[in-house]
Structure formats: structure tokens, C-alpha cells
Design a protein around this motif. Sequence first.
Motif, PDB file in Angstrom:
ATOM      1  N   CYS A   1      -8.734  -5.540   2.177  1.00  0.00           N
ATOM      2  CA  CYS A   1      -8.190  -5.000   3.537  1.00  0.00           C
ATOM      3  C   CYS A   1      -7.630  -3.737   3.315  1.00  0.00           C
ATOM      4  O   CYS A   1      -7.879  -3.170   2.120  1.00  0.00           O
ATOM      5  N   SER A   2      -6.942  -3.109   4.236  1.00  0.00           N
ATOM      6  CA  SER A   2      -6.453  -1.596   4.156  1.00  0.00           C
ATOM      7  C   SER A   2      -5.156  -1.951   3.174  1.00  0.00           C
ATOM      8  O   SER A   2      -4.555  -3.033   3.149  1.00  0.00           O
ATOM      9  N   GLY A   3      -4.939  -0.809   2.474  1.00  0.00           N
ATOM     10  CA  GLY A   3      -3.846  -1.008   1.432  1.00  0.00           C
ATOM     11  C   GLY A   3      -2.410  -1.259   1.806  1.00  0.00           C
ATOM     12  O   GLY A   3      -2.066  -2.259   1.215  1.00  0.00           O
ATOM     13  N   ASP A   4      -1.991  -0.921   2.865  1.00  0.00           N
ATOM     14  CA  ASP A   4      -0.668  -1.365   3.546  1.00  0.00           C
ATOM     15  C   ASP A   4      -0.738  -2.989   4.070  1.00  0.00           C
ATOM     16  O   ASP A   4       0.244  -3.580   4.181  1.00  0.00           O
ATOM     17  N   GLN A   5      -1.847  -3.662   3.861  1.00  0.00           N
ATOM     18  CA  GLN A   5      -2.118  -5.025   4.563  1.00  0.00           C
ATOM     19  C   GLN A   5      -2.117  -6.162   3.247  1.00  0.00           C
ATOM     20  O   GLN A   5      -1.904  -7.182   3.449  1.00  0.00           O
ATOM     21  N   TYR A   6      -2.265  -5.613   2.076  1.00  0.00           N
ATOM     22  CA  TYR A   6      -2.440  -6.639   0.892  1.00  0.00           C
ATOM     23  C   TYR A   6      -0.997  -7.042   0.709  1.00  0.00           C
ATOM     24  O   TYR A   6      -1.030  -8.448   0.663  1.00  0.00           O
ATOM     25  N   ILE A   7       0.329  -6.784   1.045  1.00  0.00           N
ATOM     26  CA  ILE A   7       1.523  -7.348   0.932  1.00  0.00           C
ATOM     27  C   ILE A   7       1.513  -8.627   2.055  1.00  0.00           C
ATOM     28  O   ILE A   7       2.117  -9.566   1.825  1.00  0.00           O
ATOM     29  N   VAL A   8       0.730  -8.597   3.036  1.00  0.00           N
ATOM     30  CA  VAL A   8       0.733  -9.704   4.049  1.00  0.00           C
ATOM     31  C   VAL A   8      -0.551 -10.475   3.613  1.00  0.00           C
ATOM     32  O   VAL A   8      -0.312 -11.815   3.699  1.00  0.00           O
ATOM     33  N   GLU A   9      -1.713 -10.206   3.401  1.00  0.00           N
ATOM     34  CA  GLU A   9      -3.038 -10.922   3.078  1.00  0.00           C
ATOM     35  C   GLU A   9      -2.702 -11.781   1.718  1.00  0.00           C
ATOM     36  O   GLU A   9      -3.547 -12.713   1.627  1.00  0.00           O
ATOM     37  N   ILE A  10      -2.291 -11.360   0.927  1.00  0.00           N
ATOM     38  CA  ILE A  10      -2.377 -11.868  -0.585  1.00  0.00           C
ATOM     39  C   ILE A  10      -1.531 -13.158  -0.664  1.00  0.00           C
ATOM     40  O   ILE A  10      -2.143 -14.315  -1.049  1.00  0.00           O
TER      41      ILE A  10
END
Length: 157
Positions: free
Chosen positions: A26-35
Motif C-alpha cells: 500500500c502507500s507508505g502512510d497506510q502501512y500503520i493501518v494495513e499491517i
Amino acid sequence: MSETINQNITVKELDELRLVGFRVLCSGDQYIVEIPKASSRLSKRIDEIKQVMNPREQFGAFMVENETAEEDGYWVCVEVKDFEDIPSDMVTLTIPAQRYAVIAYHGPNHQIMDAYHDLHQWIEENSYVRRKNTWHIEKYHDWRDAEDLDVELFDTI
């Protein structure tokens, strides 16, 4: 093999790891949500994975500087003894034996970069070189609450 350097940071050598789980891209700022979503999904489906070494641990794997599109992303996995009958929507990843600088982190996922900053500073101060185009590992002992993670951060040196 493990060599203690100070009370917070150690140098460890890990044997080859065989991992099974989900790739998050995903886009870099979304990893904190998607992980955390992928981690929860993996927890719910752990019984579908054969030869799991320790169902109470999850691994995150990533490359700081990936050379190909296939290396981009973040893998949320469990370690297995061997690959067998992998569910069709899951991926496998083999990480070679490597040496790491390691720091333990306890706290919210949005502050994990502070621990990485300390680890990277220690690596530089102790004349190690970060191997950014190899697999880096996060070994989660508790991941169920994003505000209270218990994880070891393995930075390849």
C-alpha cells in the motif's frame, strides 16, 4: 548465537527463516493501518497453516531499499518448519541466515520509529553498516493491541 552489547541492543545471528502469511502492499502512510489488519487476519487463520513453529509469534519482514517490485511491501507471517499445502491466498518467504542489530520495543505502533532511530544511531556509532537491500525482521511477541506492541526489531548489518 547472541552477543550482548548493552542492555538495550544486541547483535544476533539468525538461521534461515521460512515464513508463511500475507503480503501488505500500500502507500507508505497506510502501512500503520494495513499491517494490523493483516496481522489480525493471520491470527484468525493460523490453523490453516501447516508446520507452524510458534503460533504465539508473528514476523514482519521488509526491505528498506528493494531492488524489484516483488520485494516491495511488508510481509506479515508466522515461521514454519517447512512449506506444505500453503493456502492459495497466502505467500511464502525464505529469509537467509543473517546478522542483525536488535532492539526490543514495547509501546504504540505509531512510535516504533523512535526505537528504529535509536537502533540506527547505535549501528552507526558502533561502526556497523546497515544492509538496506536485505530482509529486515520484526518479531512480534504481542501484536493484538496496536497501542501496546511487544516486538523485537532486527536491522540487518
